[in-house]
Design an enzyme around this catalytic site. Structure first.
Site, mmCIF file in Angstrom:
data_model
loop_
_atom_site.group_PDB
_atom_site.id
_atom_site.type_symbol
_atom_site.label_atom_id
_atom_site.label_comp_id
_atom_site.label_asym_id
_atom_site.label_seq_id
_atom_site.Cartn_x
_atom_site.Cartn_y
_atom_site.Cartn_z
ATOM 1 N N ASP A 182 0.830 -1.208 0.000
ATOM 2 C CA ASP A 182 0.000 0.000 0.000
ATOM 3 C C ASP A 182 0.869 1.265 0.000
ATOM 4 O O ASP A 182 1.961 1.276 0.560
ATOM 5 C CB ASP A 182 -0.908 -0.023 1.248
ATOM 6 C CG ASP A 182 -2.097 0.912 1.097
ATOM 7 O OD1 ASP A 182 -2.355 1.389 -0.023
ATOM 8 O OD2 ASP A 182 -2.759 1.181 2.105
ATOM 9 N N HIS A 203 2.432 3.237 -9.053
ATOM 10 C CA HIS A 203 2.336 1.785 -9.277
ATOM 11 C C HIS A 203 3.576 1.280 -10.025
ATOM 12 O O HIS A 203 4.093 0.207 -9.733
ATOM 13 C CB HIS A 203 1.072 1.445 -10.066
ATOM 14 C CG HIS A 203 -0.196 1.787 -9.331
ATOM 15 N ND1 HIS A 203 -0.371 1.508 -8.002
ATOM 16 C CD2 HIS A 203 -1.345 2.382 -9.738
ATOM 17 C CE1 HIS A 203 -1.574 1.919 -7.612
ATOM 18 N NE2 HIS A 203 -2.181 2.462 -8.648
ATOM 19 N N LEU A 238 11.844 -20.098 -4.748
ATOM 20 C CA LEU A 238 10.879 -19.237 -4.065
ATOM 21 C C LEU A 238 9.535 -19.396 -4.757
ATOM 22 O O LEU A 238 9.458 -19.364 -5.985
ATOM 23 C CB LEU A 238 11.333 -17.765 -4.152
ATOM 24 C CG LEU A 238 10.338 -16.717 -3.635
ATOM 25 C CD1 LEU A 238 10.178 -16.819 -2.109
ATOM 26 C CD2 LEU A 238 10.787 -15.293 -4.005
HETATM 27 C C1 FPP Z 1 -2.014 0.018 -3.409
HETATM 28 O O1 FPP Z 1 -1.548 1.351 -3.330
HETATM 29 C C2 FPP Z 1 -1.400 -0.666 -4.555
HETATM 30 C C3 FPP Z 1 -2.079 -1.251 -5.604
HETATM 31 C C4 FPP Z 1 -3.541 -1.248 -5.708
HETATM 32 C C5 FPP Z 1 -1.365 -1.865 -6.720
HETATM 33 C C6 FPP Z 1 -0.160 -2.702 -6.395
HETATM 34 C C7 FPP Z 1 0.596 -2.959 -7.632
HETATM 35 C C8 FPP Z 1 1.927 -2.878 -7.750
HETATM 36 C C9 FPP Z 1 2.831 -2.611 -6.601
HETATM 37 C C10 FPP Z 1 2.488 -3.041 -9.105
HETATM 38 C C11 FPP Z 1 3.530 -4.081 -9.236
HETATM 39 C C12 FPP Z 1 3.048 -5.453 -8.946
HETATM 40 C C13 FPP Z 1 3.382 -6.548 -9.677
HETATM 41 C C14 FPP Z 1 3.060 -7.897 -9.126
HETATM 42 C C15 FPP Z 1 4.037 -6.456 -10.994
HETATM 43 P P1 FPP Z 1 -2.622 2.534 -3.398
HETATM 44 O O2 FPP Z 1 -2.823 2.870 -4.826
HETATM 45 O O3 FPP Z 1 -3.856 2.138 -2.657
HETATM 46 O O4 FPP Z 1 -1.858 3.695 -2.657
HETATM 47 P P2 FPP Z 1 -2.512 4.840 -1.739
HETATM 48 O O5 FPP Z 1 -3.091 4.140 -0.535
HETATM 49 O O6 FPP Z 1 -1.332 5.699 -1.389
HETATM 50 O O7 FPP Z 1 -3.522 5.543 -2.563
#
Ligand code: FPP
Length: 246
Positions: free
Chosen positions: A18, A35, A129
């Protein structure tokens, strides 16, 4: 890490990644920029798991609820997943990583599903892994899909309803074939499970950090593992009953 002391390492680590959006906002950039930066943190954590001897890593990449985000953000995430699958799978394979996707894969369009299947098949023989990426995943969805399988087995006459117990239902839950979850990490400051691995989290240690996901690096994982090593896991027993494995 040279000179790092030996600690009790969790076999199975799960992470709610997050904070990408806030990381991007602080830089006056779109959420998709965060992201993208999060992808580098995924690489860091995979390397750290391989080095520390973590056997299973489960990442929450896209929840059942994330479909409700603005269309352009969902689109950006989908193309990020496609790019990651095209670019990273060979490298993961080279490191002996076995990749699995868990969740309601039927919710994705066919090209993405096809790439996910290909990545799983390509890496199926690896064992260094086990990396599970949860997409269109929700802990309640998981419990429902396992329950449906149990009901179907009852309907086929293979099982009686009274025979369904925790162990039996657990066999149909995602990740049942892997070591149980030891350490649940959430970055980004919130102290919530957010419908991730609800069944599997039952006896896991919880670790929350304010670090935003794109800033989470190998040292951060090491810190989480050291914190885990200091915990006493009692599984409902008393401290005196617990035999602490060094
Ligand atoms: C939450 O942060 C994150 C996500 C919904 C997406 C997670 C995806 C990645 C880390 C991309 C890479 C992953 C792979 C497996 C290639 P948020 O958008 O809710 O952040 P915020 O709480 O600050 O708004």
């Amino acid at each position: 890490m040279p000179g790092a002391k030996t600690v009790r390492v969790p076999r199975h680590v799960a992470i709610v990644m997050d904070g990408n959006g806030r990381w991007a906002k602080a830089r006056h950039r779109p959420r998709s920029f965060g992201h993208n930066a999060g992808r580098k943190a995924v690489r860091e954590v995979v390397e750290a798991c391989l080095r520390e001897g973590v056997r299973v890593l489960t990442l929450f990449a896209f929840s059942s609820e994330n479909w409700h985000r603005p269309e352009d953000e969902v689109g950006a995430l989908m193309s990020l997943f496609l790019r990651a699958l095209d670019k990273e799978v060979d490298e993961l394979h080279g490191h002996g990583v076995r990749l699995r996707f868990i969740g309601d894969l039927a919710a994705f369009d066919e090209p993405l599903r096809q790439r996910m299947r290909a990545a799983m098949t390509h890496t199926a023989g690896n064992d260094a892994l086990h990396m599970n990426v949860a997409v269109s995943y929700g802990g309640r969805w998981d419990i429902v899909q396992a329950t449906r399988q149990a009901a179907a087995a009852v309907a086929r006459g293979e099982l009686r309803a009274e025979e369904i117990d925790e162990a039996r239902l657990g066999q149909w839950m995602s990740l049942a074939e892997l070591p149980s979850l030891d350490l649940f990490i959430r970055t980004g400051g919130e102290r919530r499970i957010s419908n991730f691995l609800l069944w599997q989290v039952a006896y896991a240690e919880l670790y929350f950090t304010d670090t935003l996901w794109p800033d989470f690096d190998q040292a951060c994982l090491r810190e989480a593992i050291e914190d885990y090593a200091r915990r006493e896991r009692r599984y409902g027993r008393t401290s005196a009953q617990v035999i602490t494995v060094p």
